[in-house]
Design an enzyme around this catalytic site. Structure first.
Site, PDB file in Angstrom:
ATOM      1  N   CYS A  93      30.747 181.617  28.611  1.00 11.56           N
ATOM      2  CA  CYS A  93      30.840 181.296  30.042  1.00 11.56           C
ATOM      3  C   CYS A  93      32.130 180.554  30.401  1.00 11.56           C
ATOM      4  O   CYS A  93      33.185 181.161  30.503  1.00 11.56           O
ATOM      5  CB  CYS A  93      29.607 180.517  30.485  1.00 11.56           C
ATOM      6  N   LYS A 143      30.100 176.484  22.497  1.00  5.82           N
ATOM      7  CA  LYS A 143      30.867 176.408  23.740  1.00  5.82           C
ATOM      8  C   LYS A 143      31.843 175.248  23.669  1.00  5.82           C
ATOM      9  O   LYS A 143      31.477 174.127  23.299  1.00  5.82           O
ATOM     10  CB  LYS A 143      29.913 176.238  24.919  1.00  5.82           C
ATOM     11  N   GLU A 158      23.971 183.653  28.490  1.00 11.03           N
ATOM     12  CA  GLU A 158      24.100 182.286  27.984  1.00 11.03           C
ATOM     13  C   GLU A 158      22.747 181.579  27.881  1.00 11.03           C
ATOM     14  O   GLU A 158      21.928 181.668  28.799  1.00 11.03           O
ATOM     15  CB  GLU A 158      25.028 181.504  28.924  1.00 11.03           C
TER      16      GLU A 158
END
Length: 562
Positions: free
Chosen positions: A158, A122, A53
C-alpha cells in the site's frame, strides 16, 4: 527465504487478482474468502492469487492488533492457508499482522507449495487523515524481491508504493514485477489520484505494476476496489470494477528483453463522479448494517430531501423489505410534506407508518410548564419536537431490532443545525459527509439512473416536489432553513473552504463572500464540535470528513481575524 538469487525461468504467469470484501476481526470468515479466491483461481489454472492488505485480519484492524490472541489467530489462519498450498495449486499473496520478536508489523506473505516463500513488512506507515498505523505497527526494513516459480516479485504494501523509496529499492535488487496489496479508502476523485501516483512508480522503476485494492465498508471508511495494472510503458493493462467484489484472471508474458507485459485482462469502465458517490454511500451503508448484524433500518421520513435520499440509499443497499420509514407529524408539519413523504415511500415500495408526536410533545410541555412559566417559546420547544421524534424511532428500533438511520447532511452538521438526542439519534448516517448541495445533485442523479447492483426500483424514487420546494425543518410556522442560514450554495462554498481547504477568512473573502458571514459560519463550525463528537458514524466521501480526518478540540477559543 527470499529466493531473490534464483535466475529467471518462467516466461508466463497467470495471475488472479482477488478484489474481495474482508471483515475486520472475522479471521475465519476472511480465511474462507481467501480459500474461495484460491479455488476460483485454481479452476482457471492460475499460478498465483493476489489478495489485499491485511486481508486475514481485515483492514484497518486498529487496536485489535495489540491483542496477542488476535495476532496469533491471524498467524494460525495463515498456517492453514500454507497447508492448503501443498496441493500444488496456486500460490497466494496475503496480508496479515506479523509479530517478529518484540516488533509488530503490517506484513504480506507469499505462500506456495506448502511453505512460506517470503514475508515482507510495510516500510512506510501512514499517519495522516484516516490512517494511524504508527500507533500500532513498527516499520520494516527496505525489502528485496521474493522468488516465485522463477519470477522475482516486488511486494510493496500500500503506502510503500505512494512514495519512491521502496519501489526503487525493489527495482535495484532485481524485482521484475510489482504486486501491490492495498487497503486504500475511497474519497471523491481517489481513483485518478491512485493512477497518477502509480504511473510515477512505473516511470521511476521501469517495471509493470499491479494494484490490488479491497472493496467494502468498514465503519466510516469505504474501499472501492477499482484494482488495476500498468504496463512498463505506463499504459493501462487492465481495470477491475469499482464498488463490487471481483476475481479476475490475467495473463502475463515476458518478452525477449525480460520485460513483463499483461497480455489478457479485464477492461471495466469506472462510474462517473455522481455515480461513484452514490455507490460509496450505498456500499458503506449496506456493509455497516450487514457486518453488524442488523435485520434492517428504520428512519423518519419527513418529506424533505435528506430523509428521502437516505431512504433511497437504504432501499438500494438492503432492498425495500428491510427498510421501515415513519412519518412523525406535529402541528407544523405541512400537508405538502405529508403528501411528499407518502409519495416517496410508495415510489420506493417500502413499509411506511405514521406516528403522531403531539401527545409526547404536549406531555413534555405540560411537565415543564411550571419551570418554563414566564419564558418565551423558541428553540427549546422546537428541540422538544425533534427529541420526541428521536424517542419514537429509538423505541421502534429497540422493539424490532432495526437500526435507526440518521439523515443530517454535512452542511447541517458543520454549523450545528441538528438536535442532540433528537434528529441526531441513530446508528449510522450515509449522507454525513455530503454537503446539502451535493445531496440535491445526487437525488436528481438517482432519479435518472439505476446502475446494476442496486436493489431499489427504476425511475423517479424521490418526488420532484421534494427537489424543488424550499427546505424547512418545520418546527414552527412558515419556517425555512434560510431564515437563519445563507443559501446553501453560499454556505457550502464557505464550509468547503474552512473544512476541506483550511483557508483563511481573508482568502475566503477574496472569493466574493461577506466577511461578517464568514466569521459567523466559522464560529458556528467551531462551537458545534461537541455535537459532532456525539454523532453517529457515516460514510467518508470527502478528503476531510468529521471525526477521522478533521480532529479539532471541543474547547477552542481561536477565531481567524485575518
Amino acid at each position: 527465504m527470499t529466493d531473490a538469487s534464483i535466475p529467471p525461468r518462467a516466461d508466463r504467469l497467470r495471475l488472479a487478482i482477488a478484489q474481495f470484501n474482508p471483515t475486520v476481526g472475522d479471521i475465519d470468515g476472511n480465511l474462507a474468502l481467501a480459500r474461495r479466491a484460491r479455488a476460483q483461481a485454481a479452476a482457471a489454472n492460475a499460478d498465483l492469487v493476489l489478495l489485499s492488505e491485511l486481508f486475514l485480519s481485515g483492514y484497518p484492524p486498529e487496536d485489535l492488533v495489540l491483542k496477542p490472541a488476535f495476532v496469533a489467530a491471524c498467524r494460525a489462519a495463515l498456517d492453514a492457508l500454507v497447508a492448503d498450498t501443498a496441493d500444488g495449486g496456486p500460490g497466494v499473496i496475503v496480508g496479515l499482522p506479523w509479530r517478529e520478536g518484540d516488533k509488530l508489523h503490517n506484513a504480506v506473505a507469499l505462500v506456495d507449495g506448502g511453505r512460506i516463500e517470503g514475508v515482507r513488512f510495510k516500510v512506510d506507515l501512514p499517519n495522516y487523515g484516516e490512517f494511524d498505523e504508527k500507533r500500532v505497527f513498527q516499520s520494516g526494513p527496505l525489502p528485496g524481491p521474493v522468488g516465485f516459480r522463477g519470477i522475482r516479485l516486488g511486494l510493496p504494501v500500500c503506502e510503500d508504493a505512494w512514495s519512491d523509496e521502496v519501489c526503487e529499492c525493489l527495482a535495484e535488487t532485481g524485482a521484475e514485477l510489482l504486486l501491490v496489496p492495498n487497503g486504500s479508502p475511497f474519497h471523491a476523485g481517489k481513483p485518478e489520484v491512485r493512477l497518477q501516483v502509480m504511473v510515477s512508480r512505473v516511470v521511476e522503476t521501469g517495471l509493470p505494476l499491479v494494484y490490488c485494492n479491497q472493496v467494502g465498508g468498514q465503519d466510516e471508511l469505504v474501499f472501492d476496489g477499482a484494482s488495476f495494472a500498468l504496463q512498463a510503458d505506463r499504459s493501462l493493462a487492465f481495470q477491475m470494477p469499482e464498488f463490487a467484489e471481483a476475481l479476475e484472471v490475467t495473463d502475463w508474458q515476458r518478452d525477449g528483453d525480460g520485460v513483463w507485459a499483461c497480455v489478457r485482462g479485464p477492461a471495466h469502465a469506472l462510474p462517473d463522479a455522481d455515480a461513484a458517490l452514490w455507490h460509496a454511500c450505498v456500499l458503506g451503508f449496506r456493509d455497516y448494517v450487514e457486518k453488524n448484524g442488523f435485520p434492517g433500518v428504520v428512519l423518519g421520513l419527513s418529506g424533505g430531501i435528506d430523509s428521502a435520499v437516505v431512504a433511497a440509499m437504504a432501499v438500494d443497499a438492503l432492498g425495500p423489505e428491510r427498510v421501515h420509514c415513519v412519518m412523525l407529524p406535529y402541528r407544523y408539519t405541512s400537508q405538502e410534506s405529508l403528501v411528499d413523504a407518502k409519495a416517496c415511500a410508495d415510489a420506493l415500495k417500502l413499509r411506511y407508518d405514521t406516528v403522531g408526536i403531539a401527545p409526547a410533545v404536549e406531555g413534555f410541555q405540560a411537565a415543564l410548564s411550571d419551570l418554563f412559566a414566564g419564558t418565551e417559546s423558541g428553540v427549546t420547544e422546537e428541540n422538544i419536537q425533534s427529541r420526541a421524534r428521536g424517542v419514537v424511532l429509538m423505541a421502534i428500533s429497540n422493539k424490532f431490532g432495526h437500526m435507526v438511520a440518521t439523515t443530517g447532511n454535512k452542511s447541517e452538521m458543520s454549523v450545528g443545525y441538528a438536535t442532540l438526542y433528537g434528529d441526531m439519534n441513530g446508528g449510522f448516517n450515509p449522507i454525513k459527509d455530503l454537503y446539502k448541495t451535493r445531496v440535491y445533485k445526487l437525488a436528481a442523479w438517482r432519479n435518472a439512473n439505476r446502475p446494476d447492483g442496486l436493489l431499489g426500483p427504476d425511475g423517479e424514487v424521490i418526488p420532484t416536489n421534494i427537489l424543488t420546494k424550499v427546505p424547512s425543518a418545520e418546527l414552527r410556522e412558515n419556517q425555512t432553513d434560510q431564515d437563519s442560514l445563507p443559501d446553501y450554495e453560499i454556505l457550502d462554498d464557505i464550509l468547503e473552504c474552512l473544512v476541506e481547504k483550511e483557508m483563511s477568512v481573508g482568502d475566503i473573502e477574496a472569493r466574493g463572500h461577506d466577511r461578517a458571514l464568514i466569521h459567523r459560519i466559522e464560529h458556528l463550525l467551531y462551537v458545534a464540535e461537541y455535537k459532532r463528537r456525539q454523532s453517529a458514524p457515516g460514510v467518508k466521501i470527502t478528503r476531510k470528513n468529521f471525526g477521522r480526518d478533521r480532529r479539532y478540540p471541543i474547547t477552542n477559543r481561536f477565531r481567524d481575524r485575518s
